[in-house]
Design a protein around this motif. Structure first.
Motif, PDB file in Angstrom:
ATOM      1  N   LEU A  16      26.570  70.195  63.990  1.00  0.00           N
ATOM      2  CA  LEU A  16      25.183  70.015  64.424  1.00  0.00           C
ATOM      3  C   LEU A  16      25.041  68.782  65.308  1.00  0.00           C
ATOM      4  O   LEU A  16      24.409  68.835  66.369  1.00  0.00           O
ATOM      5  N   SER A  17      25.648  67.668  64.881  1.00  0.00           N
ATOM      6  CA  SER A  17      25.531  66.451  65.683  1.00  0.00           C
ATOM      7  C   SER A  17      26.288  66.597  67.013  1.00  0.00           C
ATOM      8  O   SER A  17      25.816  66.161  68.063  1.00  0.00           O
ATOM      9  N   SER A  18      27.436  67.249  66.978  1.00  0.00           N
ATOM     10  CA  SER A  18      28.221  67.431  68.202  1.00  0.00           C
ATOM     11  C   SER A  18      27.512  68.397  69.157  1.00  0.00           C
ATOM     12  O   SER A  18      27.532  68.216  70.385  1.00  0.00           O
ATOM     13  N   SER A  19      26.880  69.428  68.601  1.00  0.00           N
ATOM     14  CA  SER A  19      26.195  70.415  69.430  1.00  0.00           C
ATOM     15  C   SER A  19      25.037  69.791  70.190  1.00  0.00           C
ATOM     16  O   SER A  19      24.787  70.137  71.356  1.00  0.00           O
ATOM     17  N   ARG A  20      24.324  68.859  69.535  1.00  0.00           N
ATOM     18  CA  ARG A  20      23.209  68.194  70.220  1.00  0.00           C
ATOM     19  C   ARG A  20      23.720  67.420  71.437  1.00  0.00           C
ATOM     20  O   ARG A  20      23.121  67.440  72.509  1.00  0.00           O
ATOM     21  N   LEU A  21      24.842  66.737  71.274  1.00  0.00           N
ATOM     22  CA  LEU A  21      25.432  66.002  72.398  1.00  0.00           C
ATOM     23  C   LEU A  21      25.982  66.967  73.470  1.00  0.00           C
ATOM     24  O   LEU A  21      25.874  66.698  74.664  1.00  0.00           O
ATOM     25  N   LEU A  22      26.554  68.099  73.005  1.00  0.00           N
ATOM     26  CA  LEU A  22      27.048  69.087  73.956  1.00  0.00           C
ATOM     27  C   LEU A  22      25.916  69.616  74.843  1.00  0.00           C
ATOM     28  O   LEU A  22      26.076  69.772  76.062  1.00  0.00           O
ATOM     29  N   LEU A  23      24.770  69.883  74.229  1.00  0.00           N
ATOM     30  CA  LEU A  23      23.630  70.404  74.986  1.00  0.00           C
ATOM     31  C   LEU A  23      23.175  69.413  76.050  1.00  0.00           C
ATOM     32  O   LEU A  23      22.763  69.806  77.145  1.00  0.00           O
ATOM     33  N   GLU A  24      23.261  68.129  75.738  1.00  0.00           N
ATOM     34  CA  GLU A  24      22.876  67.115  76.722  1.00  0.00           C
ATOM     35  C   GLU A  24      23.832  67.103  77.914  1.00  0.00           C
ATOM     36  O   GLU A  24      23.454  66.705  79.022  1.00  0.00           O
ATOM     37  N   ARG A  25      25.058  67.523  77.696  1.00  0.00           N
ATOM     38  CA  ARG A  25      26.070  67.488  78.755  1.00  0.00           C
ATOM     39  C   ARG A  25      26.181  68.800  79.539  1.00  0.00           C
ATOM     40  O   ARG A  25      27.027  68.920  80.425  1.00  0.00           O
ATOM     41  N   VAL A  26      25.358  69.769  79.184  1.00  0.00           N
ATOM     42  CA  VAL A  26      25.421  71.070  79.858  1.00  0.00           C
ATOM     43  C   VAL A  26      25.277  70.958  81.377  1.00  0.00           C
ATOM     44  O   VAL A  26      26.022  71.607  82.119  1.00  0.00           O
ATOM     45  N   PRO A  27      24.328  70.176  81.921  1.00  0.00           N
ATOM     46  CA  PRO A  27      24.219  70.111  83.386  1.00  0.00           C
ATOM     47  C   PRO A  27      25.530  69.693  84.051  1.00  0.00           C
ATOM     48  O   PRO A  27      25.932  70.273  85.076  1.00  0.00           O
ATOM     49  N   ARG A  28      26.194  68.694  83.457  1.00  0.00           N
ATOM     50  CA  ARG A  28      27.461  68.250  84.053  1.00  0.00           C
ATOM     51  C   ARG A  28      28.530  69.332  83.909  1.00  0.00           C
ATOM     52  O   ARG A  28      29.303  69.592  84.841  1.00  0.00           O
ATOM     53  N   LEU A  29      28.578  69.992  82.735  1.00  0.00           N
ATOM     54  CA  LEU A  29      29.559  71.060  82.529  1.00  0.00           C
ATOM     55  C   LEU A  29      29.309  72.238  83.471  1.00  0.00           C
ATOM     56  O   LEU A  29      30.254  72.857  83.984  1.00  0.00           O
ATOM     57  N   ALA A  30      28.029  72.524  83.718  1.00  0.00           N
ATOM     58  CA  ALA A  30      27.688  73.609  84.647  1.00  0.00           C
ATOM     59  C   ALA A  30      28.143  73.262  86.060  1.00  0.00           C
ATOM     60  O   ALA A  30      28.678  74.119  86.782  1.00  0.00           O
ATOM     61  N   ASP A  31      27.918  72.011  86.458  1.00  0.00           N
ATOM     62  CA  ASP A  31      28.408  71.570  87.777  1.00  0.00           C
ATOM     63  C   ASP A  31      29.914  71.788  87.882  1.00  0.00           C
ATOM     64  O   ASP A  31      30.421  72.303  88.893  1.00  0.00           O
ATOM     65  N   GLN A  32      30.606  71.354  86.835  1.00  0.00           N
ATOM     66  CA  GLN A  32      32.061  71.437  86.847  1.00  0.00           C
ATOM     67  C   GLN A  32      32.534  72.892  86.920  1.00  0.00           C
ATOM     68  O   GLN A  32      33.448  73.231  87.686  1.00  0.00           O
ATOM     69  N   LEU A  33      31.885  73.756  86.132  1.00  0.00           N
ATOM     70  CA  LEU A  33      32.309  75.150  86.095  1.00  0.00           C
ATOM     71  C   LEU A  33      32.005  75.867  87.417  1.00  0.00           C
ATOM     72  O   LEU A  33      32.828  76.643  87.921  1.00  0.00           O
ATOM     73  N   VAL A  34      30.836  75.596  87.997  1.00  0.00           N
ATOM     74  CA  VAL A  34      30.489  76.216  89.287  1.00  0.00           C
ATOM     75  C   VAL A  34      31.544  75.865  90.338  1.00  0.00           C
ATOM     76  O   VAL A  34      32.008  76.729  91.088  1.00  0.00           O
ATOM     77  N   GLU A  35      31.919  74.589  90.394  1.00  0.00           N
ATOM     78  CA  GLU A  35      32.916  74.174  91.390  1.00  0.00           C
ATOM     79  C   GLU A  35      34.260  74.844  91.126  1.00  0.00           C
ATOM     80  O   GLU A  35      34.947  75.288  92.048  1.00  0.00           O
ATOM     81  N   GLU A  36      34.616  74.923  89.845  1.00  0.00           N
ATOM     82  CA  GLU A  36      35.913  75.521  89.508  1.00  0.00           C
ATOM     83  C   GLU A  36      35.940  77.009  89.855  1.00  0.00           C
ATOM     84  O   GLU A  36      36.912  77.509  90.413  1.00  0.00           O
ATOM     85  N   LEU A  37      34.849  77.709  89.545  1.00  0.00           N
ATOM     86  CA  LEU A  37      34.802  79.146  89.818  1.00  0.00           C
ATOM     87  C   LEU A  37      34.836  79.425  91.314  1.00  0.00           C
ATOM     88  O   LEU A  37      35.540  80.319  91.784  1.00  0.00           O
ATOM     89  N   ARG A  38      34.078  78.661  92.071  1.00  0.00           N
ATOM     90  CA  ARG A  38      34.019  78.893  93.513  1.00  0.00           C
ATOM     91  C   ARG A  38      35.314  78.489  94.193  1.00  0.00           C
ATOM     92  O   ARG A  38      35.644  79.007  95.261  1.00  0.00           O
ATOM     93  N   GLY A  39      36.037  77.573  93.592  1.00  0.00           N
ATOM     94  CA  GLY A  39      37.363  77.267  94.110  1.00  0.00           C
ATOM     95  C   GLY A  39      38.367  78.352  93.750  1.00  0.00           C
ATOM     96  O   GLY A  39      39.333  78.586  94.471  1.00  0.00           O
ATOM     97  N   HIS A  40      38.131  79.018  92.612  1.00  0.00           N
ATOM     98  CA  HIS A  40      39.036  80.069  92.150  1.00  0.00           C
ATOM     99  C   HIS A  40      38.928  81.316  93.020  1.00  0.00           C
ATOM    100  O   HIS A  40      39.937  81.964  93.330  1.00  0.00           O
ATOM    101  N   SER A  41      37.693  81.687  93.431  1.00  0.00           N
ATOM    102  CA  SER A  41      37.511  82.898  94.237  1.00  0.00           C
ATOM    103  C   SER A  41      36.256  82.773  95.100  1.00  0.00           C
ATOM    104  O   SER A  41      35.189  82.414  94.586  1.00  0.00           O
ATOM    105  N   PRO A  42      36.349  83.085  96.387  1.00  0.00           N
ATOM    106  CA  PRO A  42      35.175  83.046  97.260  1.00  0.00           C
ATOM    107  C   PRO A  42      34.167  84.132  96.918  1.00  0.00           C
ATOM    108  O   PRO A  42      33.026  84.095  97.394  1.00  0.00           O
ATOM    109  N   GLN A  43      34.546  85.090  96.088  1.00  0.00           N
ATOM    110  CA  GLN A  43      33.622  86.184  95.766  1.00  0.00           C
ATOM    111  C   GLN A  43      32.429  85.708  94.944  1.00  0.00           C
ATOM    112  O   GLN A  43      31.379  86.334  94.970  1.00  0.00           O
ATOM    113  N   TYR A  44      32.588  84.607  94.208  1.00  0.00           N
ATOM    114  CA  TYR A  44      31.426  84.054  93.505  1.00  0.00           C
ATOM    115  C   TYR A  44      30.353  83.644  94.512  1.00  0.00           C
ATOM    116  O   TYR A  44      29.162  83.896  94.314  1.00  0.00           O
ATOM    117  N   ASP A  45      30.769  83.001  95.597  1.00  0.00           N
ATOM    118  CA  ASP A  45      29.825  82.583  96.645  1.00  0.00           C
ATOM    119  C   ASP A  45      29.153  83.778  97.289  1.00  0.00           C
ATOM    120  O   ASP A  45      27.975  83.758  97.608  1.00  0.00           O
TER     121      ASP A  45
END
Length: 395
Positions: A16-45
């Motif tokens: 529960l305590s870790s999940s609350r902190l994880l939720l706060e970090r979602v924007p940064r994780l989303a940034d990271q994942l978007v960049e990784e996916l778009r680097g993996h394949s141009p079809q995401y773009d």
């Protein structure tokens, strides 16, 4: 996310305590994942606008993290969202393997971040995550299975709608309606040029025997429609001659068929279909054949007007029609063989297994009964057309 063994109070507290902190970090994780996916394949773009992609990744991560720390009875918003994403990605045309790749990468990111949070805040609790790992990856597997099922259902529905639209366009073209813009819509729907070389083929098929529709061969593309007693093919010929189409159908589609002349636009498919029907009528019931209308035009003239054909038969054959059917059949078979052999009595005799004098005798009798001479061109034309009419038009 689902699990096999109940979590202890200590595990719940850490999650529960870790999940609350994880939720706060979602924007940064989303940034990271978007960049990784778009680097993996141009079809995401290509398939998904960037802002929309980021928002949806954030939502999916939030729901996944909430499910990680939720009780078994809690609503599975992560699975509901997986269904929604599966449907949307299928409509956008993103390949399923890339969608599943995104879910797996999201799982890795969240797991690594969870390990980092627990390691920073409560290193002694790291061993507790051993059991959490199985819960988490089971949950990711369920999400992936849910998103894949929704994707495939939507893909099947889209394919069905596309097939129905294509079939409707084909039907409209083959009927030859003058609906404004029909040819342009059909060109877009069928991925064909509005102006091009096309032909229509009609094939009589045995519904109790397997029939394999050709999709593409020798540079030609085929679009099929099933009718009650035949199969209709619209053929985009490309540079292929009609001889190539006829040879291909003979090789791949044994049976009887008629092929229209070449037309030069989708708007001409209605008349082409009617000409293919006429070509099919020139095929007799005795032996299967696939014929081109432009090679059977005299016969086509006869069969296209059954009323005139009946008058032609009566006027030319006259007394011949009063003979015993077996006797009449012998004379007409001899005439047919003689015509097929280019007027050679010797070759006709070989085909009929009789002496050439027998052929001459039968032909002379035929001339007497019809009051026509096979040596006179006009009489020969009448006899030839009357023979076709007799064999190909209903009694």
């Amino acid at each position: 996310m689902g699990g096999r063994r109940a979590r202890t109070e200590r595990e719940w507290s850490v999650l529960l305590s870790s999940s609350r902190l994880l939720l706060e970090r979602v924007p940064r994780l989303a940034d990271q994942l978007v960049e990784e996916l778009r680097g993996h394949s141009p079809q995401y773009d290509i398939a998904v606008p960037r802002d929309e992609h980021w928002r949806q990744i954030s939502e999916a991560m939030r729901y996944g993290i909430e499910a990680l720390a939720a009780t078994r009875s809690a609503p599975r918003r992560d699975l509901e969202y997986a269904q929604e994403l599966g449907r949307e990605r299928a409509e956008q045309g993103l390949p399923l393997e890339l969608l599943l790749y995104a879910y797996r990468q999201a799982g890795y990111l969240i797991w690594d971040e969870l390990l980092e949070i627990v390691g920073e805040k409560d290193p002694d609790a790291l061993p507790l995550l051993v059991h959490t790992a199985s819960h988490m990856w089971a949950g990711v597997d369920r999400e992936a299975a849910t998103v894949a099922e929704a994707y495939r259902r939507t893909e099947e529905e889209l394919r069905r709608r596309t097939d129905e639209r294509v079939q409707a366009l084909l039907d409209a073209l083959l009927e030859g309606g003058a609906t404004p813009g029909l040819a342009a819509r059909a060109a877009a729907g069928l991925d064909l040029p509005e102006q091009g070389r096309y032909a229509v083929a009609l094939l009589r098929v045995d519904r109790h025997a397997p029939f394999h529709r050709i999709a593409e061969a020798d540079g030609m593309r085929f679009f099929w429609r099933m009718r009650t007693d035949c199969e209709v093919a619209v053929v985009a010929l490309g540079d292929a001659p009609l001889d190539a189409l006829a040879a291909l159908l003979v090789d791949r589609c044994p049976g009887t068929g008629g092929i229209s002349p070449v037309v030069h636009s989708l708007a001409e498919l209605g008349p082409a279909r009617r000409l293919a029907e006429t070509a099919l009528l020139t095929c007799g019931p005795d032996a299967p054949c696939i014929v081109r209308l432009d090679e059977r035009l005299p016969t086509a003239l006869v069969v296209s007007r059954p009323d005139l054909a009946a008058r032609l038969v009566a006027g030319v054959f006259g007394e011949l029609l009063t003979l015993d059917p077996a006797d009449r059949a012998v004379l007409l078979e001899t005439l047919d063989a003689w015509l097929e052999c280019g007027g050679s009595a010797g070759r006709a005799a070989g085909r009929l297994y009789c002496h050439r004098n027998t052929v001459f005798n039968r032909l002379r009798r035929l001339e007497q009964l019809t009051a026509r001479s096979l040596s006179r061109p006009r009489d020969l034309i009448e006899m030839t057309l009357a023979l076709d009419a007799f064999r190909l038009t209903p009694g």
